[in-house]
Motif scaffolding. Structure first.
Motif, short mmCIF file in Angstrom:
data_model
loop_
_atom_site.label_atom_id
_atom_site.label_comp_id
_atom_site.label_asym_id
_atom_site.label_seq_id
_atom_site.Cartn_x
_atom_site.Cartn_y
_atom_site.Cartn_z
N ILE A 54 0.79 -1.17 -0.09
CA ILE A 54 -0.05 0.12 0.02
C ILE A 54 0.85 1.35 0.12
CG2 ILE A 54 -1.96 1.39 1.01
CD1 ILE A 54 -2.86 -1.18 2.47
N VAL A 55 0.67 2.16 -0.91
CA VAL A 55 1.37 3.46 -1.05
C VAL A 55 0.21 4.74 -0.80
CG1 VAL A 55 2.68 5.04 -2.28
CG2 VAL A 55 3.12 2.64 -2.47
N VAL A 56 0.38 5.56 0.27
CA VAL A 56 -0.13 6.63 0.46
C VAL A 56 0.66 7.80 0.05
CG1 VAL A 56 -1.44 8.11 1.87
CG2 VAL A 56 -1.48 5.73 2.29
N SER A 57 0.03 8.74 -1.05
CA SER A 57 0.84 9.71 -1.47
C SER A 57 0.15 11.30 -1.34
CB SER A 57 1.26 9.83 -2.82
OG SER A 57 2.04 8.74 -3.24
N GLY A 58 1.11 12.18 -1.23
CA GLY A 58 0.45 13.41 -0.95
C GLY A 58 1.03 14.26 -1.93
N GLY A 59 0.24 15.40 -2.32
CA GLY A 59 0.50 16.08 -3.18
C GLY A 59 0.93 17.78 -2.96
N ARG A 60 0.73 18.74 -3.99
CA ARG A 60 0.76 20.08 -3.41
C ARG A 60 -0.38 20.43 -2.46
NH1 ARG A 60 3.34 23.88 -7.49
NH2 ARG A 60 1.95 22.50 -9.02
N GLY A 61 -1.48 19.64 -2.88
CA GLY A 61 -2.60 20.19 -1.80
C GLY A 61 -2.43 19.80 -0.57
N VAL A 62 -1.40 19.12 0.14
CA VAL A 62 -0.97 18.77 1.43
C VAL A 62 -0.66 20.26 2.10
CG1 VAL A 62 0.24 17.68 3.06
CG2 VAL A 62 -0.65 16.41 1.07
N GLY A 63 -0.22 21.14 1.22
CA GLY A 63 0.26 22.54 1.72
C GLY A 63 1.54 22.85 2.46
N SER A 64 1.87 21.91 3.14
CA SER A 64 3.19 22.14 3.84
C SER A 64 3.94 21.08 4.06
CB SER A 64 3.03 23.24 4.96
OG SER A 64 2.43 22.45 6.21
N GLY B 148 4.43 8.23 -0.31
CA GLY B 148 5.15 8.96 -1.50
C GLY B 148 4.53 10.26 -1.63
N ALA B 149 5.16 10.94 -2.65
CA ALA B 149 4.90 12.39 -3.00
C ALA B 149 4.73 12.62 -4.24
CB ALA B 149 5.98 13.38 -2.08
N SER B 150 4.02 13.68 -4.83
CA SER B 150 4.07 14.25 -6.20
C SER B 150 5.37 14.93 -6.45
CB SER B 150 3.04 15.06 -6.54
OG SER B 150 2.94 16.30 -5.72
N ALA C 150 13.11 14.19 -1.85
CA ALA C 150 12.86 13.52 -3.18
C ALA C 150 12.96 11.94 -3.46
CB ALA C 150 14.02 14.14 -3.86
N GLN C 151 13.70 11.48 -2.45
CA GLN C 151 13.53 9.90 -2.69
C GLN C 151 12.31 9.23 -2.83
OE1 GLN C 151 15.67 10.54 0.90
NE2 GLN C 151 14.90 8.63 1.68
N PHE C 152 11.23 10.21 -2.39
CA PHE C 152 9.86 9.69 -2.17
C PHE C 152 8.91 9.98 -3.30
CE2 PHE C 152 11.45 9.94 2.35
CZ PHE C 152 11.29 8.53 2.86
N GLN C 153 9.52 10.54 -4.39
CA GLN C 153 8.72 11.18 -5.44
C GLN C 153 8.34 10.11 -6.25
OE1 GLN C 153 10.33 14.46 -7.63
NE2 GLN C 153 9.88 13.69 -9.53
#
Ligand SMILES: Cc1cc2nc3c(=O)[nH]c(=O)nc-3n(C[C@H](O)[C@H](O)[C@H](O)COP(=O)(O)OP(=O)(O)OC[C@H]3O[C@@H](n4cnc5c(N)ncnc54)[C@H](O)[C@@H]3O)c2cc1C
Ligand SMILES: Nc1ncnc2c1ncn2[C@@H]1O[C@H](COP(=O)(O)O)[C@@H](O)[C@H]1O
Lengths: 322, 261
Positions: free
Chosen positions: A204-214, A233-235, A246-249
């Motif tokens: 399972i991977v849970v990723s956050g993007g710019r919408g997370v905000g900080s 993960g992250a966008s 960055a290693q989580f992109q």
């Protein structure tokens, strides 16, 4: 049945999950023979787990040179085994190092190479690699027409299935490094993984993007991930904004993941992000914009504020675990 | 005064749709816009930084169709000195081994090369193998996935960054290095740079010019062959709900239904 060489990926005697996926794939086309090229004493630690995924043989190539030189000791050992054993194929994990080992081995042995396969099959006695290209938009089947097929397999591309193997050991020499052409390793700082599963190995991977905000608010993503036993993960936008390392992109210029479940929080779903996650089995998205393209590929989407939806989900998951 | 060769590749812009040609399953290069690969801009930048500090000459090398001249011009306008463009219809459908062989032969045309700089991975194929393969063919040490490069006389040290963490590397020149996304910020070509680039020499070569027979490269003699290519049916959108205060619970219910939790 002919042998299929599988290069073992391990750290400090702990076998990476991708190796079990490779051993599983190898069984489709022949008899898996695990190749351990590592520091002295490693084979003893890894043998049992290799046996439990069907390794019929374990080639043991142990030497202090393995940690002292980049990539080439592994190429040297595999090349000598290709010459001595004429295997049906060589399977290597499509990690940064694995791709380099495979590429050099292809040159050294004059063989064709298939990259980033998500599976291998045997058709009329020939090894065929299945690849997803352009971020999974096309499925391609290819074969090698020269030498020994060398295939790099994407972590998460094959589901690992246990099977008992004899794991008969055979010692292989690690040829001495040619210091002039080799690259010396003078220091190593492995990533300390923490308690979460590794991104490319997680189910399972849970990723956050710019919408997370900080960066601080990424906690919302981490809490859900921890409740689910997931990797984070992250966008790229989240990485570029400094919210997450960055290693989580995830994406075209980041990692490719293919988990059972991918949860996208505050990610719009740009084509470059999708390239790294659209082969996930199930996709769940939360985004406050009903037009966000991520919804086009989500199996379940919630139009809403991630700061309301994610914590509620975290709580529900927690309750179920009791 | 290191003599540097930078490898650049024109790739389809990922914002445009990428297709495979129906006839032979090679990349349909006409169907997509093409750009200089982003990581390659960093490879050019690194070469220029080394040249600015230590002197030497920067040669850009690209193996690719005529359109690759755009990528070459961009590198020249950033400040590279000259270029080699290997362009030959015979190369259509070349495999990794053949591309590597052609790159190595072209590098052989440059006098006393000290350093070959590539990107660590091009955005089109996600290969990430060419730099290592090239090191193997040339018999040079490989220092790949660099986030920092230091050259001191005949010695080179690199900080390699991959999934596995940081590795400190050391070798002697000549060497092949590949650079990662984080190594530097590429400069924008100045107006002066763009004007100057128009006068810089670009040596356009065929494979025969490199002493390679056309029958040794290209689709027909490639070491791998595509048997079939099927476009994946696009993923269909599933359910979508508006959050009415119960969005989290609804996801949980869905995941339970799918046996995911
Ligand atoms: C060559 C190249 C390579 C690239 N490689 C990658 C890559 O590897 N990975 C990658 O991810 N991108 C990559 N990109 C960038 C990509 O094009 C997008 O810019 C990026 O994915 C956008 O990230 P995002 O979705 O987080 O941000 P945005 O597009 O800004 O989207 C943020 C989303 O969050 C939503 N949102 C905001 N607040 C909330 C809230 N409170 N609750 C719920 N939703 C909210 C918004 O509605 C919006 O949809 C690449 C681009 C290029 C040119
Ligand atoms: N056809 C080519 N011409 C010039 N350079 C190339 C070519 N193919 C690959 N490269 C170089 O090798 C790097 C890695 O490419 P790849 O192995 O294809 O991901 C690229 O960033 C380029 O620097």
């Amino acid at each position: 049945m002919s042998e299929v060489l599988v290069l073992v990926d391990e750290i400090g005697g702990e076998v990476k999950k991708v190796t079990f996926e490779l051993l599983t794939a190898a069984r489709e086309i022949g008899e898996p023979a695990a190749v351990v090229v590592a520091a002295p004493g490693t084979a003893a630690k890894v043998k049992e787990s290799l046996a439990s995924y069907g390794a019929a043989k374990v080639y043991v190539a142990e030497s202090d040179d393995v940690a002292a030189y980049l990539v080439t000791p592994k190429v040297d050992v595999l090349a000598s085994l290709v010459a001595a054993k004429s295997p049906a194929a060589v399977l290597v994990a499509a990690t940064a190092e694995g791709k380099e080992v495979a590429g050099r081995l292809a040159v050294r042995t004059g063989s064709g190479i298939l990259i980033e396969a998500v599976g291998v099959e045997s058709t009329g006695g020939e090894v065929v690699g299945v690849q997803g290209i352009f971020g999974g938009a096309f499925t391609v089947k290819s074969k090698v027409t020269k030498g020994t097929p060398i295939v790099t397999i994407r972590p998460g591309g094959v589901d690992a299935v246990e099977a008992q193997g004899a794991a008969a050991e055979e010692i292989v020499e690690v040829p001495a490094a040619d210091a002039a052409k080799a690259t010396k390793i003078t220091g190593q700082e492995p990533i300390v993984g923490g308690d979460r599963p590794e991104l490319t190995e997680a189910s399972i991977v849970v990723s956050g993007g710019r919408g997370v905000g900080s960066a601080e608010k990424f906690e919302v993503v981490e809490k859900l991930a921890d409740a689910l036993g997931a990797a984070v993960g992250a966008s790229r936008a989240a990485v570029d904004s400094g919210y997450y390392p960055a290693q989580f992109q995830v994406g075209q210029t980041g990692k490719t993941v293919s988990p059972q479940l991918y949860v996208a929080l505050g990610i719009s779903g740009a084509i470059q992000h999708r390239a790294g996650m659209q082969t996930s089995k199930t996709i769940v998205a939360v985004n406050k914009d009903p037009e966000a393209p991520i919804f086009e590929i989500a199996d379940f989407g919630v139009v809403g504020d991630l700061f309301a939806v994610a914590p509620q989900l975290t709580e529900e998951v927690g309750k179920r675990k009791g | 005064m290191p003599n540097i060769v930078v490898l650049v590749k024109q790739v389809p812009d990922t914002y445009s749709e990428r297709k495979l040609s129906d006839s032979d399953h090679t990349l349909d290069r006409e169907s997509a816009d093409a750009v200089l690969d982003e990581i390659n801009e960093r490879a050019v930048e690194e070469a220029l930084l080394i040249k600015e500090a230590q002197g030497g000459e920067v040669t850009v090398l690209s193996v690719g169709p005529d359109r690759a001249t755009e990528a070459i011009r961009k590198a020249l306008s950033m400040g590279a000195d000259k270029a080699i463009h290997v362009s030959d219809p015979a190369l259509h459908g070349a495999c990794l081994l053949q591309t590597t062989k052609v790159l190595a032969a072209a590098i052989g045309k440059v006098d006393s090369v000290d350093l070959v700089i590539a990107g660590n991975e091009a955005t089109d194929g996600r290969g990430g193998t060419i730099p290592a393969m090239l090191a193997e063919v040339l018999g040079y040490p490989q220092l790949t996935h660099a986030r920092k490069v230091t050259i001191d006389g005949g010695a080179i040290t690199v900080e390699r960054e991959t999934d596995a963490g940081l590795t400190h590397l050391q070798a002697n020149l000549p060497a092949v290095i590949s650079v990662g996304e984080k190594i530097n910020e590429p400069r924008y070509p100045s107006f002066k740079g763009i004007m100057a680039a128009k006068k810089k020499p670009v040596d356009t070569l065929t494979v025969a010019d490199l002493g390679i027979d056309a029958s040794e490269v290209g689709l027909a003699s490639a070491s791998s062959a595509v048997l079939e290519a099927t476009p994946k049916p696009p993923r269909a959108a599933g359910q979508r709900v508006e959050d009415a205060g119960d969005g989290g619970s609804k996801i949980a219910a869905y995941l339970v239904g799918e046996k995911l939790i």
